[in-house]
Design a protein around this motif. Structure first.
Motif, PDB file in Angstrom:
ATOM      1  N   GLY A 177      46.669  38.652  48.470  1.00 50.48           N
ATOM      2  CA  GLY A 177      46.681  39.522  50.284  1.00 50.48           C
ATOM      3  C   GLY A 177      47.291  39.312  51.287  1.00 50.48           C
ATOM      4  N   GLU A 178      47.533  38.168  51.626  1.00 51.58           N
ATOM      5  CA  GLU A 178      48.280  37.816  52.933  1.00 51.58           C
ATOM      6  C   GLU A 178      49.949  38.846  53.033  1.00 51.58           C
ATOM      7  OE1 GLU A 178      47.618  36.256  55.909  1.00 51.58           O
ATOM      8  OE2 GLU A 178      45.476  36.533  54.783  1.00 51.58           O
ATOM      9  N   LEU A 179      50.594  38.525  51.632  1.00 45.33           N
ATOM     10  CA  LEU A 179      51.602  39.082  51.142  1.00 45.33           C
ATOM     11  C   LEU A 179      51.982  40.592  51.432  1.00 45.33           C
ATOM     12  CD1 LEU A 179      53.387  35.970  49.248  1.00 45.33           C
ATOM     13  CD2 LEU A 179      53.670  36.446  51.183  1.00 45.33           C
ATOM     14  N   ALA A 180      50.960  40.371  50.726  1.00 46.24           N
ATOM     15  CA  ALA A 180      50.767  42.750  50.520  1.00 46.24           C
ATOM     16  C   ALA A 180      50.456  42.934  51.694  1.00 46.24           C
ATOM     17  CB  ALA A 180      49.740  42.616  49.594  1.00 46.24           C
ATOM     18  N   ASP A 181      49.724  42.236  52.762  1.00 43.03           N
ATOM     19  CA  ASP A 181      49.341  42.521  53.819  1.00 43.03           C
ATOM     20  C   ASP A 181      50.338  42.688  55.543  1.00 43.03           C
ATOM     21  OD1 ASP A 181      47.435  43.719  56.347  1.00 43.03           O
ATOM     22  OD2 ASP A 181      46.954  41.520  56.881  1.00 43.03           O
ATOM     23  N   GLN A 182      51.276  42.252  54.686  1.00 42.26           N
ATOM     24  CA  GLN A 182      52.809  41.754  55.715  1.00 42.26           C
ATOM     25  C   GLN A 182      53.526  42.854  55.324  1.00 42.26           C
ATOM     26  OE1 GLN A 182      53.632  37.188  55.822  1.00 42.26           O
ATOM     27  NE2 GLN A 182      51.883  37.066  55.472  1.00 42.26           N
ATOM     28  N   LEU A 183      53.998  43.599  53.994  1.00 42.61           N
ATOM     29  CA  LEU A 183      54.184  44.882  53.390  1.00 42.61           C
ATOM     30  C   LEU A 183      54.176  45.907  53.730  1.00 42.61           C
ATOM     31  CD1 LEU A 183      54.967  43.271  49.963  1.00 42.61           C
ATOM     32  CD2 LEU A 183      57.136  43.963  51.738  1.00 42.61           C
ATOM     33  N   GLY A 184      52.363  45.742  54.164  1.00 36.08           N
ATOM     34  CA  GLY A 184      52.110  46.530  54.359  1.00 36.08           C
ATOM     35  C   GLY A 184      51.472  47.916  53.031  1.00 36.08           C
ATOM     36  N   LYS A 185      51.135  46.478  52.522  1.00 35.15           N
ATOM     37  CA  LYS A 185      50.310  47.066  51.094  1.00 35.15           C
ATOM     38  C   LYS A 185      49.618  46.490  50.970  1.00 35.15           C
ATOM     39  CE  LYS A 185      55.325  48.374  49.871  1.00 35.15           C
ATOM     40  NZ  LYS A 185      56.202  48.585  48.475  1.00 35.15           N
ATOM     41  N   LYS A 186      48.555  46.450  51.446  1.00 37.93           N
ATOM     42  CA  LYS A 186      47.405  45.517  51.581  1.00 37.93           C
ATOM     43  C   LYS A 186      46.378  46.378  50.280  1.00 37.93           C
ATOM     44  CE  LYS A 186      43.695  42.862  53.544  1.00 37.93           C
ATOM     45  NZ  LYS A 186      43.152  42.484  54.831  1.00 37.93           N
ATOM     46  N   GLU A 187      46.172  46.980  49.536  1.00 36.85           N
ATOM     47  CA  GLU A 187      45.742  47.607  49.077  1.00 36.85           C
ATOM     48  C   GLU A 187      46.202  47.404  47.551  1.00 36.85           C
ATOM     49  OE1 GLU A 187      42.597  49.229  49.760  1.00 36.85           O
ATOM     50  OE2 GLU A 187      42.948  47.809  51.212  1.00 36.85           O
ATOM     51  N   VAL A 188      47.558  47.517  47.267  1.00 37.72           N
ATOM     52  CA  VAL A 188      47.785  47.038  46.337  1.00 37.72           C
ATOM     53  C   VAL A 188      47.243  46.735  45.286  1.00 37.72           C
ATOM     54  CG1 VAL A 188      49.795  48.330  46.943  1.00 37.72           C
ATOM     55  CG2 VAL A 188      50.144  45.453  46.585  1.00 37.72           C
ATOM     56  N   PHE A 189      46.692  45.656  46.099  1.00 34.60           N
ATOM     57  CA  PHE A 189      46.083  44.155  45.084  1.00 34.60           C
ATOM     58  C   PHE A 189      44.556  43.974  45.100  1.00 34.60           C
ATOM     59  CE2 PHE A 189      50.044  41.293  45.242  1.00 34.60           C
ATOM     60  CZ  PHE A 189      50.910  41.932  44.572  1.00 34.60           C
ATOM     61  N   LYS A 190      43.854  45.911  45.768  1.00 32.38           N
ATOM     62  CA  LYS A 190      42.483  45.346  45.413  1.00 32.38           C
ATOM     63  C   LYS A 190      41.956  44.954  44.763  1.00 32.38           C
ATOM     64  CE  LYS A 190      42.853  50.278  44.958  1.00 32.38           C
ATOM     65  NZ  LYS A 190      42.423  51.986  45.693  1.00 32.38           N
ATOM     66  N   ASP A 191      42.656  45.174  43.277  1.00 29.53           N
ATOM     67  CA  ASP A 191      42.423  45.332  41.586  1.00 29.53           C
ATOM     68  C   ASP A 191      41.435  43.287  41.926  1.00 29.53           C
ATOM     69  OD1 ASP A 191      41.172  47.935  41.411  1.00 29.53           O
ATOM     70  OD2 ASP A 191      43.170  48.021  40.216  1.00 29.53           O
ATOM     71  N   HIS A 192      42.655  42.902  42.731  1.00 32.36           N
ATOM     72  CA  HIS A 192      42.813  41.023  42.382  1.00 32.36           C
ATOM     73  C   HIS A 192      41.495  40.768  43.981  1.00 32.36           C
ATOM     74  CE1 HIS A 192      46.165  43.014  40.292  1.00 32.36           C
ATOM     75  NE2 HIS A 192      46.471  42.252  39.578  1.00 32.36           N
ATOM     76  N   TYR A 193      41.060  41.477  43.841  1.00 35.25           N
ATOM     77  CA  TYR A 193      40.561  40.919  45.482  1.00 35.25           C
ATOM     78  C   TYR A 193      38.652  40.444  44.979  1.00 35.25           C
ATOM     79  CZ  TYR A 193      44.177  42.395  47.929  1.00 35.25           C
ATOM     80  OH  TYR A 193      45.491  42.446  48.914  1.00 35.25           O
ATOM     81  N   GLN A 194      38.109  41.320  44.192  1.00 34.88           N
ATOM     82  CA  GLN A 194      36.718  41.247  44.207  1.00 34.88           C
ATOM     83  C   GLN A 194      36.303  41.119  43.067  1.00 34.88           C
ATOM     84  OE1 GLN A 194      34.547  41.054  46.332  1.00 34.88           O
ATOM     85  NE2 GLN A 194      36.095  40.711  48.121  1.00 34.88           N
ATOM     86  N   PRO A 195      36.393  39.953  42.151  1.00 36.11           N
ATOM     87  CA  PRO A 195      36.388  38.446  42.866  1.00 36.11           C
ATOM     88  C   PRO A 195      37.983  38.584  42.945  1.00 36.11           C
ATOM     89  CG  PRO A 195      35.938  38.505  40.447  1.00 36.11           C
ATOM     90  CD  PRO A 195      36.046  40.017  40.779  1.00 36.11           C
ATOM     91  N   LEU A 196      38.506  37.543  43.363  1.00 35.45           N
ATOM     92  CA  LEU A 196      39.645  37.049  43.964  1.00 35.45           C
ATOM     93  C   LEU A 196      40.226  36.860  42.440  1.00 35.45           C
ATOM     94  CD1 LEU A 196      39.509  34.838  46.966  1.00 35.45           C
ATOM     95  CD2 LEU A 196      40.748  37.435  46.331  1.00 35.45           C
TER      96      LEU A 196
END
Length: 238
Positions: A83-102
């Motif tokens: 999530g941190e790496l995706a956020d730095q790319l400006g693409k935080k939402e691209v991993f949204k399926d991997h956040y809940q649950p992690l």
């Protein structure tokens, strides 16, 4: 430092069969983070790169490079390393399926998010992070185990042809954090095992063009406490 710069920029320029992952091995105070900072600044700023390394020096054939990273002291990262790496790319939402649950992004997910522009990824002091998040449960496992899987998938993905202009630099603190270091080594060994049939070196300390991992011992711009006699490499070219 000179070796790290030359090999990393050769990888980012997509020049030849360069290692995809560089492991900085040295005890605390040995200059690993300083090497990362210097490399990151040169990667992000082509004008500075030309001034320091020379107009025809390492990295002269590539422009500005995306630089992202994660520091192991960020134990409160809500969406994990990915999530941190995706956020730095400006693409935080691209991993949204991997956040809940992690859950760990698979290799294809890393490839889809990173392909395209030359990208430099720093992973600093991961062992203390891996130990700290052992206490965070995710179903029947822990965030530490999920993170180790995510890192293993990232390293294998970066070694694929689709990400031939992406490079990972990892700072190792195995000696100080044995449990976390063992998990990180597991991810590195997974990469070696995945590529052993394609010329991957069996030892991370062997430097060959087709090795998946190159191990570098940082050298400080000033004498290191752990290695006072270390050869210096000048910060600027003459």
């Amino acid at each position: 430092m000179k070796t790290l710069f030359e090999k990393t920029f050769a990888r980012l320029e997509n020049r030849g069969d360069q290692a995809s992952t560089f492991l900085l091995t040295q005890s605390m105070g040995g200059g690993k983070t300083h090497n990362m900072i210097a490399l990151g600044l040169l990667a992000k700023h082509p004008a500075l790169r030309a001034k320091v390394l020379g107009r025809n020096g390492a990295g002269h054939a590539v422009g500005a490079i995306r630089v992202i990273g994660f520091h192991g002291r960020q134990t409160d990262a809500q969406f994990g390393i990915w999530g941190e790496l995706a956020d730095q790319l400006g693409k935080k939402e691209v991993f949204k399926d991997h956040y809940q649950p992690l859950q760990a992004p698979e290799q294809s997910a890393w490839i889809n998010r990173l392909k395209g522009e030359p990208t430099l990824i720093f992973l600093d002091e991961l062992p203390p992070y891996l130990e700290a998040v052992q206490a965070k449960s995710i179903g029947s496992t822990t965030l530490s185990t999920v993170t180790a899987t995510a890192i293993a998938n990232l390293l294998v993905a970066v070694n694929k042809a689709e990400l031939s202009n992406v490079c990972v630099v990892i700072a190792d603190l195995t000696a100080s954090w044995q449990a976390g270091g063992a998990m990180l080594n597991g991810a590195l060994n997974n990469l070696r095992n995945k590529t052993v049939g394609r010329g991957c070196a069996s030892s991370p300390c062997r430097r060959r063009a087709r090795s998946c991992i190159t191990s570098c011992v940082p050298v400080c711009s000033r004498p290191c406490r752990t290695n006072p006699s270390a050869t210096r490499w000048p910060a600027t070219t003459r």
